[in-house]
Write an enzyme that holds these catalytic residues in place. Structure first.
Site, PDB file in Angstrom:
ATOM      1  N   ASP A  11       5.645  -0.496   8.926  1.00 37.78           N
ATOM      2  CA  ASP A  11       5.104  -0.630   7.576  1.00 37.78           C
ATOM      3  C   ASP A  11       5.418  -2.036   7.092  1.00 37.78           C
ATOM      4  OD1 ASP A  11       3.970   0.121   5.043  1.00 37.78           O
ATOM      5  OD2 ASP A  11       5.989   0.405   4.261  1.00 37.78           O
ATOM      6  N   SER A  12       4.763  -2.427   6.009  1.00 35.74           N
ATOM      7  CA  SER A  12       5.046  -3.743   5.431  1.00 35.74           C
ATOM      8  C   SER A  12       6.462  -3.808   4.883  1.00 35.74           C
ATOM      9  CB  SER A  12       4.055  -4.039   4.302  1.00 35.74           C
ATOM     10  OG  SER A  12       4.201  -3.103   3.255  1.00 35.74           O
ATOM     11  N   TYR A  43       1.990  -6.331   1.813  1.00 36.05           N
ATOM     12  CA  TYR A  43       0.720  -6.610   2.480  1.00 36.05           C
ATOM     13  C   TYR A  43      -0.452  -6.473   1.512  1.00 36.05           C
ATOM     14  CZ  TYR A  43       2.668  -6.308   7.278  1.00 36.05           C
ATOM     15  OH  TYR A  43       3.352  -6.523   8.437  1.00 36.05           O
ATOM     16  N   GLY A  44      -0.282  -5.630   0.503  1.00 35.95           N
ATOM     17  CA  GLY A  44      -1.404  -5.210  -0.324  1.00 35.95           C
ATOM     18  C   GLY A  44      -2.077  -6.283  -1.154  1.00 35.95           C
ATOM     19  N   CYS A  74       1.298   2.571   6.952  1.00 38.41           N
ATOM     20  CA  CYS A  74       0.918   1.670   5.861  1.00 38.41           C
ATOM     21  C   CYS A  74      -0.590   1.798   5.680  1.00 38.41           C
ATOM     22  CB  CYS A  74       1.301   0.233   6.224  1.00 38.41           C
ATOM     23  SG  CYS A  74       0.720  -1.030   5.070  1.00 38.41           S
ATOM     24  N   ASN A  75      -1.018   2.264   4.517  1.00 37.72           N
ATOM     25  CA  ASN A  75      -2.445   2.429   4.273  1.00 37.72           C
ATOM     26  C   ASN A  75      -3.184   1.099   4.357  1.00 37.72           C
ATOM     27  OD1 ASN A  75      -3.049   5.398   3.280  1.00 37.72           O
ATOM     28  ND2 ASN A  75      -1.092   4.815   2.406  1.00 37.72           N
ATOM     29  N   THR A  76      -2.564   0.035   3.861  1.00 36.27           N
ATOM     30  CA  THR A  76      -3.201  -1.279   3.875  1.00 36.27           C
ATOM     31  C   THR A  76      -3.418  -1.766   5.302  1.00 36.27           C
ATOM     32  OG1 THR A  76      -2.261  -1.860   1.718  1.00 36.27           O
ATOM     33  CG2 THR A  76      -2.983  -3.672   3.124  1.00 36.27           C
ATOM     34  N   CYS A 184      -0.437   4.647  -1.148  1.00 41.88           N
ATOM     35  CA  CYS A 184       0.464   3.647  -0.558  1.00 41.88           C
ATOM     36  C   CYS A 184       1.783   4.351  -0.295  1.00 41.88           C
ATOM     37  CB  CYS A 184       0.661   2.466  -1.507  1.00 41.88           C
ATOM     38  SG  CYS A 184       1.906   1.273  -0.949  1.00 41.88           S
ATOM     39  N   THR A 185       2.327   4.190   0.904  1.00 39.50           N
ATOM     40  CA  THR A 185       3.563   4.905   1.248  1.00 39.50           C
ATOM     41  C   THR A 185       4.736   4.499   0.368  1.00 39.50           C
ATOM     42  OG1 THR A 185       3.919   3.286   3.032  1.00 39.50           O
ATOM     43  CG2 THR A 185       2.917   5.390   3.638  1.00 39.50           C
ATOM     44  N   HIS A 186       4.705   3.277  -0.164  1.00 41.35           N
ATOM     45  CA  HIS A 186       5.772   2.859  -1.075  1.00 41.35           C
ATOM     46  C   HIS A 186       5.862   3.775  -2.295  1.00 41.35           C
ATOM     47  CE1 HIS A 186       5.686  -0.898   1.221  1.00 41.35           C
ATOM     48  NE2 HIS A 186       6.796  -1.257   0.612  1.00 41.35           N
TER      49      HIS A 186
END
Length: 259
Positions: A11-12, A43-44, A74-76, A184-186
């Site tokens: 992930d970012s 990243y977004g 990471c969706n992005t 977003c996983t965050h």
């Protein structure tokens, strides 16, 4: 490759730890290597080509760890780079996607809010998923870049985070909302805060994320390729970061322990 080889997860930054926990719950005997690219987060807000370059670097790191499969937590990165990664590497990839389909099934006559990064929301994949689910005109994109930055600082439970969530949701208070997608996983680390804020406006509105679907897909892929770890002991996890390990590894441990 040996079945005991680890599954790589990247992930970012810290967001993918929420995905990692879902993967561990679904596949408790698998070994995992998690790589947070904290040095380059978020990243977004980056351009697509840079997101792809960073995703390739994360993949190379995990392949050096002899990972048998890679989860893009990471969706992005999934939206921007999954097809390019699959074209270059033989290892099977599992990609995240915002939970638009289940949100569509939960929708009655209201709207679906999709909280995500600006990069995820501008990708053609997002538009395609909305259209495929028959939700054109029924989805409201809610970019939340500030929430990612707060999660990276470990401030997901602070007052500043609640204010950021409120700033994102409050402008939509007059709309009828049937579901909110945490795209977003965050954001999943701040789920309790989002729940609290959302209930002030739309009591009981469902919050949906892609973690469980990702975990089920990984299990399917491992079975398909006959790569399932057959050990009976609990799997091991290695946590890695491109940032300062003294800063981020304690944060990783904290978020992994968080309910």
């Amino acid at each position: 490759m040996q079945k005991t080889a680890p599954v790589g997860v990247f992930d970012s930054g810290v967001g993918g730890l929420a995905t990692l926990k879902a993967l561990q719950k679904q596949l408790p005997h698998e070994n995992f290597v998690f790589y947070g690219d904290n040095a380059n987060a978020p990243y977004g807000t980056k351009q697509t080509e840079l997101i792809r370059k960073l995703s390739f670097a994360c993949t190379e790191f995990l392949l050096k760890k002899n990972c048998k499969s890679i989860v893009i937590a990471c969706n992005t990165a999934s939206s921007a780079a999954k097809e390019e990664l699959r074209q270059v590497y033989d290892v099977p990839f599992v990609a995240m996607e915002p939970a638009i389909a289940p949100a569509g099934r939960a929708r009655k006559d209201g709207l679906v809010l999709v909280m995500a990064t600006p990069a995820t929301l501008r990708q053609p994949l997002f538009v395609y998923r909305v259209k495929k689910c028959g939700l054109e005109g029924h989805v409201v994109a809610v970019p939340c870049p500030k929430l990612v930055e707060l999660a990276e600082r470990g401030a997901v439970l602070g007052e500043e985070t609640y204010q950021a969530i409120e700033e994102a949701l409050w402008p939509h208070r007059d709309k009828k909302v049937d579901a909110i997608v945490l795209g977003c996983t965050h954001f999943i680390h701040a789920r309790k805060q989002i729940r609290q804020c959302a209930d002030q406006i739309w009591p009981g509105v469902p919050l949906m994320d892609g973690n469980q679907g990702t975990a089920v897909q990984l299990e399917r892929i491992l079975n398909q390729y006959d790569m399932r770890n057959e050990q009976t002991d609990p799997g091991k996890v290695e946590l890695c970061t491109s940032g300062d390990p003294d800063k981020y590894l304690p944060l990783f441990e904290k978020l992994m322990a968080q309910e």
